[in-house]
Scaffold this motif. Structure first.
Motif, PDB file in Angstrom:
ATOM      1  N   UNK A   1       0.844  -1.202   0.000  1.00  0.00           N
ATOM      2  CA  UNK A   1       0.000   0.000   0.000  1.00  0.00           C
ATOM      3  C   UNK A   1       0.877   1.250   0.000  1.00  0.00           C
ATOM      4  N   UNK A   2       1.894   1.297   0.870  1.00  0.00           N
ATOM      5  CA  UNK A   2       2.786   2.459   0.905  1.00  0.00           C
ATOM      6  C   UNK A   2       3.563   2.598  -0.399  1.00  0.00           C
ATOM      7  N   UNK A   3       3.950   1.490  -0.996  1.00  0.00           N
ATOM      8  CA  UNK A   3       4.689   1.522  -2.259  1.00  0.00           C
ATOM      9  C   UNK A   3       3.820   2.086  -3.381  1.00  0.00           C
ATOM     10  N   UNK A   4       2.592   1.614  -3.474  1.00  0.00           N
ATOM     11  CA  UNK A   4       1.692   2.079  -4.536  1.00  0.00           C
ATOM     12  C   UNK A   4       1.302   3.538  -4.324  1.00  0.00           C
ATOM     13  N   UNK A   5       1.003   3.915  -3.078  1.00  0.00           N
ATOM     14  CA  UNK A   5       0.679   5.323  -2.779  1.00  0.00           C
ATOM     15  C   UNK A   5       1.828   6.253  -3.150  1.00  0.00           C
ATOM     16  N   UNK A   6       3.035   5.859  -2.789  1.00  0.00           N
ATOM     17  CA  UNK A   6       4.202   6.696  -3.083  1.00  0.00           C
ATOM     18  C   UNK A   6       4.441   6.796  -4.588  1.00  0.00           C
ATOM     19  N   UNK A   7       4.250   5.696  -5.296  1.00  0.00           N
ATOM     20  CA  UNK A   7       4.419   5.738  -6.757  1.00  0.00           C
ATOM     21  C   UNK A   7       3.384   6.677  -7.378  1.00  0.00           C
ATOM     22  N   UNK A   8       2.169   6.631  -6.868  1.00  0.00           N
ATOM     23  CA  UNK A   8       1.119   7.526  -7.351  1.00  0.00           C
ATOM     24  C   UNK A   8       1.469   8.985  -7.058  1.00  0.00           C
ATOM     25  N   UNK A   9       1.933   9.266  -5.835  1.00  0.00           N
ATOM     26  CA  UNK A   9       2.284  10.643  -5.463  1.00  0.00           C
ATOM     27  C   UNK A   9       3.491  11.138  -6.251  1.00  0.00           C
ATOM     28  N   UNK A  10       4.482  10.259  -6.472  1.00  0.00           N
ATOM     29  CA  UNK A  10       5.648  10.646  -7.270  1.00  0.00           C
ATOM     30  C   UNK A  10       5.227  10.981  -8.688  1.00  0.00           C
ATOM     31  N   UNK A  11       4.335  10.194  -9.249  1.00  0.00           N
ATOM     32  CA  UNK A  11       3.869  10.412 -10.612  1.00  0.00           C
ATOM     33  C   UNK A  11       3.064  11.707 -10.693  1.00  0.00           C
ATOM     34  N   UNK A  12       2.218  11.947  -9.701  1.00  0.00           N
ATOM     35  CA  UNK A  12       1.395  13.154  -9.685  1.00  0.00           C
ATOM     36  C   UNK A  12       2.247  14.401  -9.464  1.00  0.00           C
ATOM     37  N   UNK A  13       3.287  14.284  -8.648  1.00  0.00           N
ATOM     38  CA  UNK A  13       4.156  15.437  -8.366  1.00  0.00           C
ATOM     39  C   UNK A  13       4.974  15.827  -9.586  1.00  0.00           C
ATOM     40  N   UNK A  14       5.241  14.882 -10.473  1.00  0.00           N
ATOM     41  CA  UNK A  14       6.057  15.166 -11.641  1.00  0.00           C
ATOM     42  C   UNK A  14       5.305  15.832 -12.772  1.00  0.00           C
ATOM     43  N   UNK A  15       3.963  15.839 -12.712  1.00  0.00           N
ATOM     44  CA  UNK A  15       3.161  16.432 -13.777  1.00  0.00           C
ATOM     45  C   UNK A  15       2.910  17.909 -13.502  1.00  0.00           C
TER      46      UNK A  15
END
Length: 146
Positions: A126-140
Motif C-alpha cells: 500500500x505504501x509503495x503504490x501510494x508513493x508511486x502515485x504521489x511521485x507520478x502526480x508530483x512530476x506532472x
C-alpha cells in the motif's frame, strides 16, 4: 533552535514503508516472518534442506538479502526529505521494494512454496503504490487554464 519540520506525504510513505518492513509479512504454519527476517529464515531453511539431502533445494534465495536495501533507502530518503534535499529517482525505496518483492514472490511461486501473506506485506505494498502515485502526480505540471 526551534525548527519546524514539515513532513511531505512521500516522507510519510517512507516512514510507513520502514515500519511495515519489520511487521509480519509471511505466515508459514504457526510462524510469522517479517521482511527483515526473510533472508535469515531462507538461509536456515536452505541449510536444513542441504543436511536432509532433499531434492527441494532453494539455493537461489540469495536475492532476498537485497531486501535489506529497503530500510536503508527509507532512512536515506527520510533524511533527504527532512533536510529538503532532492530525491533521486535511482534511490527510490519504493521502486526497489516493488521489484524485490515481485521477484521473491515469483521465486516462491516457481518453487511451489506455499505462503500466506500477512498484513505487513500488504501494508508495504500500500505504501509503495501510494508513493508511486504521489511521485507520478508530483512530476506532472499543474494546468490552471480551466
Amino acid at each position: 533552535m526551534n525548527q519546524n519540520i514539515k513532513l511531505k506525504p512521500i516522507t510519510i510513505c517512507s516512514i510507513g514503508l520502514f515500519v511495515s518492513f519489520f511487521l509480519p509479512w509471511v505466515s508459514i504454519s504457526i510462524f510469522e516472518i517479517s521482511g527483515f527476517n526473510i533472508p535469515r529464515n531462507l538461509d536456515l531453511v536452505s541449510s536444513i534442506l542441504k543436511i536432509s539431502d532433499s531434492n527441494k533445494s532453494i539455493s537461489n534465495y540469495s536475492i532476498s538479502y537485497l531486501l535489506y536495501i529497503i530500510p536503508i533507502l527509507c532512512i536515506y530518503n527520510i533524511y533527504n526529505d527532512i533536510y529538503e534535499k532532492k530525491r533521486r529517482f535511482v534511490f527510490s525505496e519504493f521502486i526497489v521494494c516493488f521489484c524485490l518483492i515481485t521477484s521473491i514472490l515469483f521465486f516462491f511461486y516457481f518453487k511451489n512454496i506455499k505462503l500466506i501473506l500477512n498484513f505487513g506485506f500488504y501494508l508495504t505494498m500500500v505504501f509503495t503504490i501510494l508513493a508511486a502515485y504521489m511521485d507520478n502526480k508530483a512530476g506532472k505540471p499543474v494546468n490552471n487554464n480551466q
